[in-house]
Design an enzyme around this catalytic site. Structure first.
Site, mmCIF file in Angstrom:
data_model
loop_
_atom_site.group_PDB
_atom_site.id
_atom_site.type_symbol
_atom_site.label_atom_id
_atom_site.label_comp_id
_atom_site.label_asym_id
_atom_site.label_seq_id
_atom_site.Cartn_x
_atom_site.Cartn_y
_atom_site.Cartn_z
ATOM 1 N N TYR A 26 11.107 8.950 0.908
ATOM 2 C CA TYR A 26 11.156 7.831 -0.047
ATOM 3 C C TYR A 26 11.868 8.168 -1.355
ATOM 4 O O TYR A 26 12.002 7.298 -2.220
ATOM 5 C CB TYR A 26 9.726 7.333 -0.327
ATOM 6 N N ARG B 173 6.812 1.353 13.563
ATOM 7 C CA ARG B 173 7.454 0.746 12.381
ATOM 8 C C ARG B 173 8.597 -0.187 12.758
ATOM 9 O O ARG B 173 9.233 -0.795 11.901
ATOM 10 C CB ARG B 173 8.001 1.831 11.448
ATOM 11 N N ALA C 189 2.963 -0.577 5.001
ATOM 12 C CA ALA C 189 2.468 -0.610 6.375
ATOM 13 C C ALA C 189 1.955 -1.995 6.787
ATOM 14 O O ALA C 189 1.916 -2.311 7.989
ATOM 15 C CB ALA C 189 1.370 0.436 6.555
ATOM 16 N N PRO D 275 0.792 -1.227 0.000
ATOM 17 C CA PRO D 275 0.000 0.000 0.000
ATOM 18 C C PRO D 275 0.825 1.278 0.000
ATOM 19 O O PRO D 275 1.857 1.366 0.664
ATOM 20 C CB PRO D 275 -0.807 -0.104 1.305
ATOM 21 N N ASN D 276 0.329 2.225 -0.769
ATOM 22 C CA ASN D 276 0.895 3.584 -0.887
ATOM 23 C C ASN D 276 2.220 3.636 -1.652
ATOM 24 O O ASN D 276 2.791 4.708 -1.817
ATOM 25 C CB ASN D 276 1.062 4.240 0.497
ATOM 26 N N ASN E 246 8.154 -5.365 -0.567
ATOM 27 C CA ASN E 246 7.972 -4.200 0.307
ATOM 28 C C ASN E 246 6.485 -4.139 0.617
ATOM 29 O O ASN E 246 5.685 -3.664 -0.203
ATOM 30 C CB ASN E 246 8.442 -2.911 -0.378
ATOM 31 N N GLU F 221 12.335 -9.202 2.712
ATOM 32 C CA GLU F 221 11.582 -8.020 3.151
ATOM 33 C C GLU F 221 12.406 -6.778 2.829
ATOM 34 O O GLU F 221 13.581 -6.695 3.183
ATOM 35 C CB GLU F 221 11.315 -8.101 4.663
ATOM 36 N N HIS G 261 12.564 -2.386 2.598
ATOM 37 C CA HIS G 261 12.034 -1.048 2.871
ATOM 38 C C HIS G 261 12.990 -0.010 2.330
ATOM 39 O O HIS G 261 14.212 -0.168 2.450
ATOM 40 C CB HIS G 261 11.847 -0.809 4.375
ATOM 41 N N HIS H 260 3.866 -4.185 9.271
ATOM 42 C CA HIS H 260 3.783 -4.032 10.722
ATOM 43 C C HIS H 260 2.505 -4.623 11.317
ATOM 44 O O HIS H 260 2.336 -4.617 12.534
ATOM 45 C CB HIS H 260 3.883 -2.540 11.084
ATOM 46 N N ARG I 265 12.628 5.431 12.619
ATOM 47 C CA ARG I 265 11.345 6.128 12.506
ATOM 48 C C ARG I 265 10.443 5.815 13.709
ATOM 49 O O ARG I 265 10.922 5.385 14.748
ATOM 50 C CB ARG I 265 10.705 5.758 11.164
ATOM 51 N N ARG J 14 5.307 10.502 -3.340
ATOM 52 C CA ARG J 14 4.933 10.325 -1.932
ATOM 53 C C ARG J 14 6.108 10.710 -1.029
ATOM 54 O O ARG J 14 7.169 10.068 -1.068
ATOM 55 C CB ARG J 14 4.589 8.849 -1.701
HETATM 56 C C1 DQA Z 1 8.131 1.363 3.974
HETATM 57 C C2 DQA Z 1 8.148 1.595 5.499
HETATM 58 C C3 DQA Z 1 6.776 1.355 6.102
HETATM 59 O O1 DQA Z 1 6.820 1.594 7.503
HETATM 60 C C4 DQA Z 1 5.755 2.283 5.493
HETATM 61 O O2 DQA Z 1 4.470 1.999 5.992
HETATM 62 C C5 DQA Z 1 5.761 2.247 3.994
HETATM 63 C C6 DQA Z 1 7.049 2.220 3.312
HETATM 64 C C7 DQA Z 1 9.459 1.708 3.319
HETATM 65 O O3 DQA Z 1 9.687 1.276 2.189
HETATM 66 O O4 DQA Z 1 10.291 2.416 3.910
HETATM 67 O O5 DQA Z 1 4.724 2.326 3.345
HETATM 68 O O6 DQA Z 1 7.852 -0.002 3.734
#
Ligand code: DQA
Length: 141
Positions: A22, A109, A75, A9-10, A72, A96, A98, A78, A105, A17
């Site tokens: 990022y 997280r 969120a 997501p996102n 990735n 995994e 990120h 978590h 952070r 973003r």
């Molecule tokens: C993330 C870190 C996560 O905590 C966050 O919710 C994201 C991006 C990262 O790539 O740093 O959406 O996965």
């Protein structure tokens, strides 16, 4: 090798973003760089904001001969026991990933629900995190 990058997501808004966290590179640009860096491997890409669709894609990957996955989960990292179970169920190496260093952070997280099901974890290197994950997958014995 047939490899798959999955973003949760996102992460469809990478480049726009919160660029201070990022970066300004879009995933399309990053994929072009990655595919050029690993021309002997196939790198597929999938993004969804929907938890169940991420699980569907993981299951599909197992059925279509994908050999390694850089995930990735955003969120959902978590929160998602369902993703943890899906990773375990497919039996493929999943790294995994990120972009940000989640440990620098917010406290929420710092915990990953999926890390225990993954081969390894890479965080904090921006788009380079994906490259390091692919490197790990193709170098694995
Ligand atoms: C993330 C870190 C996560 O905590 C966050 O919710 C994201 C991006 C990262 O790539 O740093 O959406 O996965």
């Amino acid at each position: 090798m047939k490899l798959l990058i999955i973003n949760g997501p996102n992460l469809g808004r990478l480049g726009r973003r919160e660029p201070s966290i990022y970066g300004a590179t879009t995933m399309e640009e990053a994929l072009e760089t990655l595919r050029a860096a690993f021309p002997m491997h196939t790198i597929e890409y999938y993004q969804s904001n929907v938890e169940g669709l991420l699980i569907d894609r993981l299951e599909q990957a197992a059925d279509e001969g994908v050999e390694g996955i850089a995930l990735n989960a955003g969120a959902y990292t978590h929160t998602s026991i369902a993703l943890h179970d899906a990773i375990r169920s497919i039996g493929l190496p999943v790294i995994e990933v990120h972009l940000s260093n989640v440990h620098q952070r917010e406290a929420f997280r710092h915990h990953s629900m999926i890390a225990g099901a993954c081969r390894g974890v890479i965080c904090g290197f921006g788009m380079l995190s994906y490259r390091l994950a692919i490197e790990a997958l193709v170098s694995a014995e």
